[in-house]
Design a protein around this motif. Structure first.
Motif, mmCIF file in Angstrom:
data_model
loop_
_atom_site.group_PDB
_atom_site.id
_atom_site.type_symbol
_atom_site.label_atom_id
_atom_site.label_comp_id
_atom_site.label_asym_id
_atom_site.label_seq_id
_atom_site.Cartn_x
_atom_site.Cartn_y
_atom_site.Cartn_z
ATOM 1 N N ILE A 43 0.839 -1.208 0.000
ATOM 2 C CA ILE A 43 0.000 0.000 0.000
ATOM 3 C C ILE A 43 0.866 1.248 0.000
ATOM 4 C CG2 ILE A 43 -1.751 1.293 1.282
ATOM 5 C CD1 ILE A 43 -2.777 -1.475 2.290
ATOM 6 N N ASN A 44 1.988 1.236 0.751
ATOM 7 C CA ASN A 44 2.911 2.378 0.735
ATOM 8 C C ASN A 44 3.384 2.685 -0.678
ATOM 9 O OD1 ASN A 44 4.232 1.440 3.867
ATOM 10 N ND2 ASN A 44 3.343 3.428 3.460
ATOM 11 N N TYR A 45 3.803 1.656 -1.407
ATOM 12 C CA TYR A 45 4.272 1.868 -2.770
ATOM 13 C C TYR A 45 3.154 2.388 -3.675
ATOM 14 C CZ TYR A 45 8.966 -0.129 -2.332
ATOM 15 O OH TYR A 45 10.293 -0.347 -2.009
ATOM 16 N N HIS A 59 6.682 10.305 4.653
ATOM 17 C CA HIS A 59 6.314 9.218 5.563
ATOM 18 C C HIS A 59 6.189 7.879 4.837
ATOM 19 C CE1 HIS A 59 5.984 11.110 9.489
ATOM 20 N NE2 HIS A 59 5.726 12.216 8.808
ATOM 21 N N HIS A 60 5.728 7.894 3.602
ATOM 22 C CA HIS A 60 5.734 6.643 2.825
ATOM 23 C C HIS A 60 7.173 6.157 2.648
ATOM 24 C CE1 HIS A 60 1.540 6.131 1.830
ATOM 25 N NE2 HIS A 60 1.448 7.341 1.333
ATOM 26 N N ASN A 61 8.063 7.070 2.279
ATOM 27 C CA ASN A 61 9.474 6.700 2.100
ATOM 28 C C ASN A 61 10.074 6.182 3.404
ATOM 29 O OD1 ASN A 61 9.530 7.389 -0.604
ATOM 30 N ND2 ASN A 61 10.236 9.469 -0.217
ATOM 31 N N TYR A 62 9.715 6.797 4.513
ATOM 32 C CA TYR A 62 10.222 6.390 5.825
ATOM 33 C C TYR A 62 9.788 4.963 6.154
ATOM 34 C CZ TYR A 62 11.048 6.727 10.894
ATOM 35 O OH TYR A 62 11.469 6.516 12.176
ATOM 36 N N MET A 63 8.512 4.651 5.937
ATOM 37 C CA MET A 63 8.020 3.299 6.226
ATOM 38 C C MET A 63 8.649 2.272 5.295
ATOM 39 S SD MET A 63 3.986 3.732 7.169
ATOM 40 C CE MET A 63 3.526 5.311 6.473
ATOM 41 N N ARG A 114 4.776 16.521 11.075
ATOM 42 C CA ARG A 114 6.191 16.816 10.914
ATOM 43 C C ARG A 114 6.831 15.772 10.000
ATOM 44 N NH1 ARG A 114 7.894 16.806 16.971
ATOM 45 N NH2 ARG A 114 9.929 16.540 16.026
ATOM 46 N N LEU A 115 7.846 16.215 9.269
ATOM 47 C CA LEU A 115 8.605 15.299 8.430
ATOM 48 C C LEU A 115 9.429 14.381 9.322
ATOM 49 C CD1 LEU A 115 9.892 17.770 5.694
ATOM 50 C CD2 LEU A 115 8.021 16.140 5.496
ATOM 51 N N THR A 116 9.817 13.236 8.772
ATOM 52 C CA THR A 116 10.613 12.293 9.549
ATOM 53 C C THR A 116 11.996 12.793 9.593
ATOM 54 O OG1 THR A 116 11.028 10.943 7.613
ATOM 55 C CG2 THR A 116 9.207 10.311 9.038
#
Length: 116
Positions: A43-45, A59-63, A114-116
């Motif tokens: 789902i993130n991708y 946040h998608h990139n972080y996960m 906030r950004l990661t």
């Protein structure tokens, strides 16, 4: 010159709910043998591909990065299980704590916009 209206589309409560769900799935992944993490990763991708909001992309990139780094460390440390059970368990425990820390940290930062 065309303007992409998606750039200006505000985020909805549903978009935020999906992100919270993804963080929840990643956080509970260890209790499902990693199945929840794989579902969340897919789902993130999919969601990241159509995302225009920098906060959500971050946040998608972080996960995604958290998942892949965790998998890498689990593979690298897997020989410890074959040689010595106790060090393997400790190593996997440390990886589990790091994964949990990353999930909770990211989730809290997302909740604060906030950004990661």
């Amino acid at each position: 010159m065309e303007t992409d209206l998606a750039e200006f589309e505000p985020k909805t409560a549903n978009d935020r709910s999906v992100m919270h769900l993804l963080y929840g799935l990643h956080t509970l992944a260890w209790f499902s043998g990693g199945v929840f993490a794989v579902i969340a990763l897919i789902i993130n991708y999919l969601r990241r591909a159509d995302e225009t909001n920098a906060l959500y992309i971050d946040h998608h990139n972080y996960m995604i990065a958290t998942f892949w780094w965790t998998l890498l460390w689990l593979v690298v440390l897997s020989p410890l299980w074959l040689l010595f059970i106790f060090p393997g368990a400790i190593a996997y425990g440390i990886v589990w704590l790091w994964y949990l820390y990353r999930c909770i940290r990211g989730w809290m930062r997302f909740s604060d916009n906030r950004l990661t």
